[in-house]
Design an enzyme around this catalytic site. Sequence first.
Site, PDB file in Angstrom:
ATOM      1  N   HIS A  85      32.788  77.741  52.316  1.00  6.93           N
ATOM      2  CA  HIS A  85      32.401  78.228  53.652  1.00  6.93           C
ATOM      3  C   HIS A  85      33.191  79.458  54.058  1.00  6.93           C
ATOM      4  CE1 HIS A  85      31.006  73.830  54.432  1.00  6.93           C
ATOM      5  NE2 HIS A  85      30.121  74.518  53.755  1.00  6.93           N
TER       6      HIS A  85
ATOM      7  N   ILE B 114      46.030  61.347  55.749  1.00  8.46           N
ATOM      8  CA  ILE B 114      46.106  62.110  54.488  1.00  8.46           C
ATOM      9  C   ILE B 114      47.545  62.440  54.122  1.00  8.46           C
ATOM     10  CG2 ILE B 114      45.566  64.390  53.475  1.00  8.46           C
ATOM     11  CD1 ILE B 114      42.902  64.185  55.175  1.00  8.46           C
TER      12      ILE B 114
HETATM   13  N1  APR Z   1      44.060  61.907  57.851  1.00  6.25           N
HETATM   14  C1  APR Z   1      42.899  61.385  57.379  1.00  6.25           C
HETATM   15  N2  APR Z   1      41.668  61.812  57.790  1.00  6.25           N
HETATM   16  C2  APR Z   1      41.643  62.783  58.744  1.00  6.25           C
HETATM   17  C3  APR Z   1      42.808  63.361  59.279  1.00  6.25           C
HETATM   18  C4  APR Z   1      44.058  62.880  58.787  1.00  6.25           C
HETATM   19  N3  APR Z   1      45.233  63.369  59.226  1.00  6.25           N
HETATM   20  N4  APR Z   1      42.431  64.288  60.209  1.00  6.25           N
HETATM   21  C5  APR Z   1      41.078  64.279  60.242  1.00  6.25           C
HETATM   22  N5  APR Z   1      40.607  63.381  59.361  1.00  6.25           N
HETATM   23  C6  APR Z   1      39.198  63.106  59.021  1.00  6.25           C
HETATM   24  C7  APR Z   1      38.308  62.860  60.203  1.00  6.25           C
HETATM   25  O1  APR Z   1      38.266  61.478  60.500  1.00  6.25           O
HETATM   26  C8  APR Z   1      36.957  63.379  59.704  1.00  6.25           C
HETATM   27  O2  APR Z   1      36.175  62.329  59.136  1.00  6.25           O
HETATM   28  O3  APR Z   1      38.721  64.299  58.418  1.00  6.25           O
HETATM   29  C9  APR Z   1      37.308  64.382  58.606  1.00  6.25           C
HETATM   30  C10 APR Z   1      36.969  65.802  58.991  1.00  6.25           C
HETATM   31  O4  APR Z   1      35.558  65.853  59.115  1.00  6.25           O
HETATM   32  P1  APR Z   1      34.879  67.106  59.844  1.00  6.25           P
HETATM   33  O5  APR Z   1      35.567  67.369  61.126  1.00  6.25           O
HETATM   34  O6  APR Z   1      33.396  66.843  59.843  1.00  6.25           O
HETATM   35  O7  APR Z   1      35.214  68.347  58.902  1.00  6.25           O
HETATM   36  P2  APR Z   1      34.547  68.725  57.524  1.00  6.25           P
HETATM   37  O8  APR Z   1      34.050  67.513  56.793  1.00  6.25           O
HETATM   38  O9  APR Z   1      35.483  69.605  56.811  1.00  6.25           O
HETATM   39  O10 APR Z   1      33.278  69.587  57.998  1.00  6.25           O
HETATM   40  C11 APR Z   1      32.496  70.192  56.979  1.00  6.25           C
HETATM   41  O11 APR Z   1      31.251  71.305  58.699  1.00  6.25           O
HETATM   42  O12 APR Z   1      30.942  72.555  60.587  1.00  6.25           O
HETATM   43  C12 APR Z   1      31.085  72.614  59.235  1.00  6.25           C
HETATM   44  O13 APR Z   1      31.818  74.558  58.154  1.00  6.25           O
HETATM   45  C13 APR Z   1      32.288  73.416  58.815  1.00  6.25           C
HETATM   46  O14 APR Z   1      33.467  73.219  56.715  1.00  6.25           O
HETATM   47  C14 APR Z   1      33.027  72.497  57.858  1.00  6.25           C
HETATM   48  C15 APR Z   1      31.971  71.478  57.490  1.00  6.25           C
END
Ligand code: APR
Length: 253
Positions: free
Chosen positions: A126, A243
Amino acid sequence: MTPPDLTTAISDLRRLIKNADRILPFTGAGISTECGIPDFRSPGGLWTKNRPIPFDDFMASRAMRDESWRRRFALEESFAKAEPGRGHRALATLYHAGKVPAVVTQNIDNLHQISGIAPQDVVELHGNTTYATCLDCARRYDVSWVKEQFDAASQHAPDCACGGYIKTATVSFGQAMPATAMQRAEELAKSCDLFLAVGSSLVVWPAAGFPLMAKRNGAVLVIVNREPTEFDELADLVVRHDIGDVLAPFIGN
Ligand code: APR
Ligand code: ZN
């Protein structure tokens, strides 16, 4: 399988990592939340506050381009001061140990590069928000320059000298995915023996197709994420813990 506690989860993960030769980490915003960068879909995440600006809207409306830049500048402090977290550092350790040929990331924050993974081995699906480019001539611009122009032009985004629009080097919804990155991610997903999904809700396609691709090609699938994902049933190990806590034991050894 979802281990009953963090200690068991870490020892299960350690065994899978030990037995693997070609690990493919696939990261999402969750790996960067401990670094001060909000994710998208957790409570308080970016998409809980603003609707994403689709690429067509960015192209069609100056107001949308200005809003897009206003949102980016609002995050500048978080991006500028963010340091790699425990997850990034653990993956960098595995990379330097020769267990990880590259990292595929959905993140745009450049933290894998800062953690010591060579830029050519960070496959950004992305894009990257630490710089901007012209959508017509691909000329590169510093975000700080755009900000100066934006402020000097009473909050209007500048255009490129060629007339093209200037956008952060990220991929918006509705924008074409980077072909080279997608190709490389596919090669890596098909040739890894352990696919390690870290900090992603796995809801955005086509990126979310890679864990499936790896599994179908015989890889062990591990998901490290605080919340459940649609792929948990498919995974060989689901680690639903923080994480940083899960990956800290893999830093530097
Ligand atoms: N430890 C474990 N899990 C975590 C932590 C943490 N410290 N912080 C956040 N999370 C988890 C959340 O529970 C969530 O399920 O990480 C996940 C992040 O998910 P999203 O916010 O949906 O992010 P992501 O999956 O990267 O989104 C994908 O969506 O909008 C687009 O381009 C954007 O690259 C992004 C894509
Ligand atoms: Zn241009």
